[in-house]
Design an enzyme around this catalytic site. Sequence first.
Site, short mmCIF file in Angstrom:
data_model
loop_
_atom_site.label_atom_id
_atom_site.label_comp_id
_atom_site.label_asym_id
_atom_site.label_seq_id
_atom_site.Cartn_x
_atom_site.Cartn_y
_atom_site.Cartn_z
N THR A 141 0.85 -1.19 0.00
CA THR A 141 0.00 0.00 0.00
C THR A 141 0.88 1.25 0.00
OG1 THR A 141 -1.91 -1.06 0.99
CG2 THR A 141 -1.63 1.28 1.47
N HIS A 178 -7.10 -10.83 -1.45
CA HIS A 178 -6.52 -10.40 -0.17
C HIS A 178 -7.40 -10.95 0.96
CE1 HIS A 178 -4.43 -8.31 2.85
NE2 HIS A 178 -4.43 -7.08 2.39
N ASN A 181 -4.46 -9.93 6.91
CA ASN A 181 -4.24 -8.64 7.59
C ASN A 181 -5.48 -7.97 8.17
OD1 ASN A 181 -1.63 -9.14 6.92
ND2 ASN A 181 -1.51 -7.67 5.23
N ARG A 204 -3.94 -14.68 -0.43
CA ARG A 204 -2.99 -14.32 0.64
C ARG A 204 -3.66 -14.45 2.00
NH1 ARG A 204 0.84 -9.02 2.02
NH2 ARG A 204 2.74 -10.25 2.06
N ASN A 209 -4.73 -4.91 12.86
CA ASN A 209 -6.17 -4.62 12.77
C ASN A 209 -6.99 -5.36 13.82
OD1 ASN A 209 -6.16 -2.62 10.76
ND2 ASN A 209 -6.03 -4.15 9.12
C1 8OZ Z 1 -0.38 -0.77 5.44
C2 8OZ Z 1 -1.18 0.35 5.44
C3 8OZ Z 1 -2.44 0.27 4.89
C4 8OZ Z 1 -2.90 -0.90 4.35
C5 8OZ Z 1 -2.29 -4.58 4.39
C6 8OZ Z 1 -3.26 -3.30 2.63
O1 8OZ Z 1 -1.80 -4.62 5.52
C7 8OZ Z 1 -2.58 -3.29 3.76
C8 8OZ Z 1 -2.09 -2.03 4.35
C9 8OZ Z 1 -0.83 -1.95 4.89
O2 8OZ Z 1 -2.56 -5.62 3.79
#
Ligand code: 8OZ
Length: 370
Positions: A28, A177, A180, A229, A237
Site C-alpha cells: 500500500t 486479499h 491482515n 494471501r 487490525n
Molecule cells: C499498510 C497500510 C495500509 C494498508 C495490508 C493493505 O496490511 C494493507 C495495508 C498496509 O494488507
Amino acid sequence: MNNSINLFSPYQLGDLELPNRIVMAPLTRQRAGKGNVPHSLNATYYAQRASAGLIIAEATQISPQGQGYPNTPGIYSAEQVAGWKLVTDAVHQQGGRIFLQLWHVGRISHPDFQPDGALPVAPSAIAPKGEAFTYDGPKPFVTPHALETSEIPEIVEQYRQGAINALAAGFDGIEIHAANGYLIDQFLRDGTNHRTDEYGGSIENRVRFLLEIIEAVTSVWDTNRVGVRLSPSGTFNDMRDSNPLETFGYTAQALNKFDLAYLHIVDSTDADIKYGGTAVPTKYLREKYTGTLIASAGYTREKGNAVLANKEADLVAFGTLFIANPDLPRRFALNAPLNQPNPETFYGGGEKGYTDYPFWSATSEQVVSL
Ligand code: 8OZ
C-alpha cells in the site's frame, strides 16, 4: 554456486514462466490520483520493478464500500481500469508479470469513505480497537453493520466484477486479499466472526465466504491465475482467533481443490507474538497445502535462499526491500549494497520515496556466488 534451488532458479507458475523466484509483495503506497485512479507515476513505479519474477500490485478496493484509507486505488470504475492499463502496459513493456490484489477492508473502513456515510460492513457488529485513517486524520473505528445473510452475495459479486475489471486492465492474474484483518480475514477468524448462519461458527462455515469468492473469480480467470494471501499469525487490525493452527490449517487444505496459482503466506513477526498472536509456521502450512507457496515478511537474500533450499516455500516475496530497490533482483544477484527504505515516504505523497530510489551502478561489478 551449489545446485540447490535459490532465488534465481526459474519457476513455472501455472502457464507463466517466472525468470526468478523473487516476488514483489503487495504494498500500500496511497498514491492513486483523484477518483482512486492509478496514473503515470504509478506506472513508472511498477515498471521500474519489472525484473521481479512476479509483481503483486498493491491492495485495490473492489468497491467504494471496500475502501479504508485515503488515496488507495480502486478497480470498480472505467477510469480506474484505464489507469491500471497504463501500469500493466508499462510492466509488460519491461518484460514483467503483474497480478492485482483484490481488497475489501470490511470493518477497517469508516463512514467517511462509505457511500452516503453508511456504516462499514463486517461479518459481525464488533468494532476493532484503534483508529481509522481518514482524509481528516485518525478517527475512532465505528461498530460495523453485520452483513445480513442476504447481503453476502452482493459482496461476492463485487469480487467477481473486480476480477472482470482486472482482466480488462491487462493484469496477468489476481490475488485475493484474505489477510491482515480485512473483510475475508474477518470472516475466517472467530474473534471477528460471531455469526450463527452458514457463514459463522465452525471453520467449515467461516471459510465459506472465501470459497464463494474463489468460485466467483475463477468463473472469470483460469484457476492458475488466481492466488490467495493469508496471515495466519497476524494481529494487525485487532485480529485474534481461538485456534489459528486449526483455522488456517483447514483453510489451506480447503484451497487444494482449486488448483490455484499460489497460496501466499504472511509469516509471523515478532510484533504478532508480542501482541498475543500464535505463530502458525509456514512449514506447518506447507504440509497442508499441495500447491505453490509464497513466503513473505522480513525476508533477506540469505533467508530467502534458505527457505527455498529447504523447500519450505517455492517463491519469496519482498516488501520494503522492493520499495527502496527497484532493481532488487540484480542487487541480490551481485550481492550489491541495498538502498535503505525511508518509512516516512511509504504512504502518500509523490515521486519522493516512490520512483526516486536509485538503481545500482558501479564501475566494476563482481558476480558473487549465491
Ligand atoms: C499498510 C497500510 C495500509 C494498508 C495490508 C493493505 O496490511 C494493507 C495495508 C498496509 O494488507
